[in-house]
Enzyme design. Structure first.
Site, PDB file in Angstrom:
ATOM      1  N   TYR A 124     -41.063  52.320  72.407  1.00  0.00           N
ATOM      2  CA  TYR A 124     -42.283  51.243  71.981  1.00  0.00           C
ATOM      3  C   TYR A 124     -41.535  50.297  72.435  1.00  0.00           C
ATOM      4  O   TYR A 124     -41.829  48.999  71.873  1.00  0.00           O
ATOM      5  CB  TYR A 124     -43.120  51.654  70.718  1.00  0.00           C
ATOM      6  CG  TYR A 124     -44.369  52.990  71.092  1.00  0.00           C
ATOM      7  CD1 TYR A 124     -43.993  54.514  71.662  1.00  0.00           C
ATOM      8  CD2 TYR A 124     -45.740  52.199  71.676  1.00  0.00           C
ATOM      9  CE1 TYR A 124     -44.832  55.102  72.318  1.00  0.00           C
ATOM     10  CE2 TYR A 124     -46.463  53.871  71.309  1.00  0.00           C
ATOM     11  CZ  TYR A 124     -45.911  54.653  71.796  1.00  0.00           C
ATOM     12  OH  TYR A 124     -46.756  56.031  72.425  1.00  0.00           O
ATOM     13  N   LYS A 171     -37.839  66.933  70.796  1.00  0.00           N
ATOM     14  CA  LYS A 171     -37.983  67.774  72.064  1.00  0.00           C
ATOM     15  C   LYS A 171     -36.449  67.095  71.819  1.00  0.00           C
ATOM     16  O   LYS A 171     -35.827  67.266  72.866  1.00  0.00           O
ATOM     17  CB  LYS A 171     -38.826  66.937  73.211  1.00  0.00           C
ATOM     18  CG  LYS A 171     -38.657  67.233  74.090  1.00  0.00           C
ATOM     19  CD  LYS A 171     -39.795  68.468  74.636  1.00  0.00           C
ATOM     20  CE  LYS A 171     -39.308  68.962  76.163  1.00  0.00           C
ATOM     21  NZ  LYS A 171     -40.265  70.528  76.085  1.00  0.00           N
ATOM     22  N   ASP A 204     -44.141  70.043  72.488  1.00  0.00           N
ATOM     23  CA  ASP A 204     -45.045  71.130  74.112  1.00  0.00           C
ATOM     24  C   ASP A 204     -45.398  72.124  72.710  1.00  0.00           C
ATOM     25  O   ASP A 204     -47.193  72.779  73.090  1.00  0.00           O
ATOM     26  CB  ASP A 204     -44.429  71.596  75.082  1.00  0.00           C
ATOM     27  CG  ASP A 204     -42.795  72.002  74.766  1.00  0.00           C
ATOM     28  OD1 ASP A 204     -41.818  71.512  73.964  1.00  0.00           O
ATOM     29  OD2 ASP A 204     -42.027  72.160  76.081  1.00  0.00           O
ATOM     30  N   ASP A 228     -48.180  59.546  68.918  1.00  0.00           N
ATOM     31  CA  ASP A 228     -49.612  58.516  69.510  1.00  0.00           C
ATOM     32  C   ASP A 228     -50.009  59.558  70.333  1.00  0.00           C
ATOM     33  O   ASP A 228     -51.227  60.125  70.069  1.00  0.00           O
ATOM     34  CB  ASP A 228     -48.775  57.304  70.423  1.00  0.00           C
ATOM     35  CG  ASP A 228     -49.394  56.684  71.211  1.00  0.00           C
ATOM     36  OD1 ASP A 228     -50.770  56.796  71.111  1.00  0.00           O
ATOM     37  OD2 ASP A 228     -49.183  55.472  71.610  1.00  0.00           O
TER      38      ASP A 228
END
Ligand code: NAD
Length: 333
Positions: A124, A171, A204, A228
């Protein structure tokens, strides 16, 4: 002395839901002078920017704001006002509770999650550039300072709210350095909170688990982008964006706003659910220490949800935004 609180109506459905929330909060009896400041698309023509300096100045002065959603054009145009606001005011923690509400039927029960999203960095930063004509590069920044700060915030919140577990989401199998650093910080902070269980999930796998057994999770700690995405997923578990409140909290200021966006196709139709903004207002009152007023509103909301007479379309009813707010105000009397 009344509080002075900054009120940002926002774009699209913003003005109608923010007005509904303001009326409900006023009816709860806390004296508030609302300092209304406009930001968003309409300000571009008037002030040359969607985020005029006076908006930031107002929040810095009052330290608390209730905000409607602001539109961000996709793929072109100005930088996200929401992101700029969070970065400028250093609102480093984005807190988004997702909990089953009585009367709101969903596929899941027993969901009571708090999403804690790092709010100032990750992808971001908006640092991106084209590499020739056929490639583009975005830079993801994760720092030790911001990761430690958000991890501490999540564990402190867990302890304060009597929560049993913090799950860090990452991740780091692929982004070994950036997400690896986020995880390293989460682990380090977790060591200081032996009373709270700590676990980790790859993002995931987390998404799959959340739609299989959401009741198994409690406080989720995530970097900005995953936070988000996962917070919209969690909103879906408990009845959708119409019921998902949020807060952006920093050392110096706090801005309360619904998780959802400006929903432009519903703008001006007095149609969407004001609850996400009203419940953001409840979070704001709790932050201010106004527990009685907060609980008065919560009790009234639950009553209206159970009665099922004055619900907006997303909850299976046909009431408008203002009618639902009226019903909540009546239920407080
Ligand atoms: P959105 O959240 O605005 O709306 C998506 C859909 O969710 C809507 O079409 C509607 O069906 C439903 N929905 C949203 N709010 C609802 C409510 N209160 N009651 C009932 N249903 C509701 O997402 P979008 O269409 O992807 O984004 C629109 C704009 O909002 C974009 O410019 C985006 O950048 C911006 N946005 C702003 C914020 C913010 O200000 N914090 C957050 C998210 C998106």
């Amino acid at each position: 002395m009344p509080y002075t609180i900054t009120l940002i109506p926002g774009d699209g459905v913003g003005p109608q839901i923010v007005e509904a929330a303001r009326r409900v909060i006023d009816a709860a009896g806390v004296p508030i002078d609302w300092e209304v400041v406009e930001a968003g698309e309409a300000m571009i023509e008037k002030c040359g920017t969607p985020l005029p300096q006076y908006v930031l100045d107002s929040i810095k002065k009052n330290k608390i704001a209730l905000k409607g959603p602001l539109t961000t054009p996709v793929g072109k145009g100005f930088r996200s006002v929401n992101v700029t606001l969070r970065q400028e005011l250093n609102l480093f923690a984005n807190v988004r509770p997702a909990r089953n509400l009585p009367g709101v039927e969903t596929r899941f029960s027993g969901v009571d999650l708090i999403i804690v999203r790092e709010n100032t960095e990750d992808l971001y930063g908006g640092i991106e550039h084209c590499v020739g004509r056929d490639a583009a590069e975005s830079i993801k920044i994760i720092t030790r300072e911001a990761s430690m700060r958000i991890a501490r915030f999540a564990f402190e919140l867990a302890r304060r709210e009597g929560r049993r577990k913090v799950t860090a989401v990452h991740k780091a199998n692929i982004m070994k350095l950036s997400d690896g650093l986020f995880l390293e910080c989460a682990r380090q902070v977790a060591e200081g909170y032996q009373d709270i269980e700590y676990e980790e999930y790859i993002v995931d796998a987390m998404c799959m688990k959340l739609v299989q057994t959401p009741e198994n999770y409690d406080v989720l700690l995530l970097p900005n982008l995953y936070g988000d995405i996962v917070s919209d997923l969690c909103a879906g578990l408990v009845g959708g964006l119409g019921v998902a409140p949020g807060a952006n909290i920093g050392e110096e200021a706090a801005v309360f706003e619904p998780v959802h966006g400006s929903a432009p196709r519903h703008a001006g139709l007095n149609r969407v659910n004001p609850l996400a903004t009203i419940l953001s207002g409840v979070m704001m009152l709790k932050y201010m220490g106004e527990m009685d007023a907060a609980s008065r509103i919560e009790t009234a909301v639950l009553k209206v949800l159970k009665e099922k007479k004055s619900l907006t379309y997303d909850l299976g009813g046909s009431a408008g935004t203002s009618e639902m707010a009226d019903a909540i105000i009546s239920a407080m009397k």
